[in-house]
Design an enzyme around this catalytic site. Structure first.
Site, mmCIF file in Angstrom:
data_model
loop_
_atom_site.group_PDB
_atom_site.id
_atom_site.type_symbol
_atom_site.label_atom_id
_atom_site.label_comp_id
_atom_site.label_asym_id
_atom_site.label_seq_id
_atom_site.Cartn_x
_atom_site.Cartn_y
_atom_site.Cartn_z
ATOM 1 N N HIS A 99 25.496 37.344 -3.832
ATOM 2 C CA HIS A 99 25.659 37.072 -2.610
ATOM 3 C C HIS A 99 24.413 37.646 -1.707
ATOM 4 O O HIS A 99 23.724 36.975 -0.981
ATOM 5 C CB HIS A 99 26.744 37.762 -2.013
ATOM 6 C CG HIS A 99 26.934 37.727 -0.429
ATOM 7 N ND1 HIS A 99 27.269 36.658 0.292
ATOM 8 C CD2 HIS A 99 26.427 38.611 0.462
ATOM 9 C CE1 HIS A 99 27.414 37.011 1.693
ATOM 10 N NE2 HIS A 99 26.957 38.142 1.706
ATOM 11 N N GLU A 100 23.984 38.828 -2.052
ATOM 12 C CA GLU A 100 22.917 39.619 -1.321
ATOM 13 C C GLU A 100 21.660 38.973 -1.954
ATOM 14 O O GLU A 100 20.440 38.680 -1.220
ATOM 15 C CB GLU A 100 22.806 41.040 -1.722
ATOM 16 C CG GLU A 100 23.933 41.845 -0.982
ATOM 17 C CD GLU A 100 24.267 41.495 0.343
ATOM 18 O OE1 GLU A 100 23.015 41.396 1.060
ATOM 19 O OE2 GLU A 100 25.224 41.526 0.883
ATOM 20 N N HIS A 126 21.086 35.887 0.057
ATOM 21 C CA HIS A 126 20.224 36.218 1.451
ATOM 22 C C HIS A 126 18.658 36.434 1.341
ATOM 23 O O HIS A 126 17.986 36.082 2.217
ATOM 24 C CB HIS A 126 21.071 37.426 1.821
ATOM 25 C CG HIS A 126 22.343 36.978 2.460
ATOM 26 N ND1 HIS A 126 22.473 36.122 3.690
ATOM 27 C CD2 HIS A 126 23.662 37.814 2.444
ATOM 28 C CE1 HIS A 126 23.912 36.080 3.865
ATOM 29 N NE2 HIS A 126 24.441 36.872 3.123
#
Length: 91
Positions: free
Chosen positions: A41-42, A45
């Site tokens: 997820h990170e 980003h």
């Protein structure tokens, strides 16, 4: 990524990530389960990707419809001055 909007995204349950630590030294982590999901997820980003970038065309069409409704409701609430504190416009 988008307040009050969630969608399921399929991700590998196990990953290996190579990175530079705080001292600039190469390092590696092997992650499974929730840690693997969080890292992916990170990293998304950092790569400028949102969950909508990972959806198929049917899911994306449904999401666009839902997001348009969210935007319309947001604008309506903004005009009424009824936005929650964390969604107040910033000058």
């Amino acid at each position: 990524s988008i307040p009050e909007y969630y969608e399921m995204v399929t991700r590998p349950a196990e990953i290996k990530v190579r990175y530079l630590d705080r001292q600039g030294q190469p390092s590696e982590i092997h992650a499974t389960g929730l840690m693997a999901t969080c890292l992916q997820h990170e990293i998304d980003h950092l790569n400028g990707e949102l969950f909508i970038d990972k959806m198929g065309s049917l899911g994306l069409a449904r999401s666009k419809r839902d997001l348009e409704k969210f935007r319309a409701d947001f604008e309506k609430d903004k005009k009424k001055g009824a936005l929650p504190p964390d969604l107040q416009p910033v000058d």
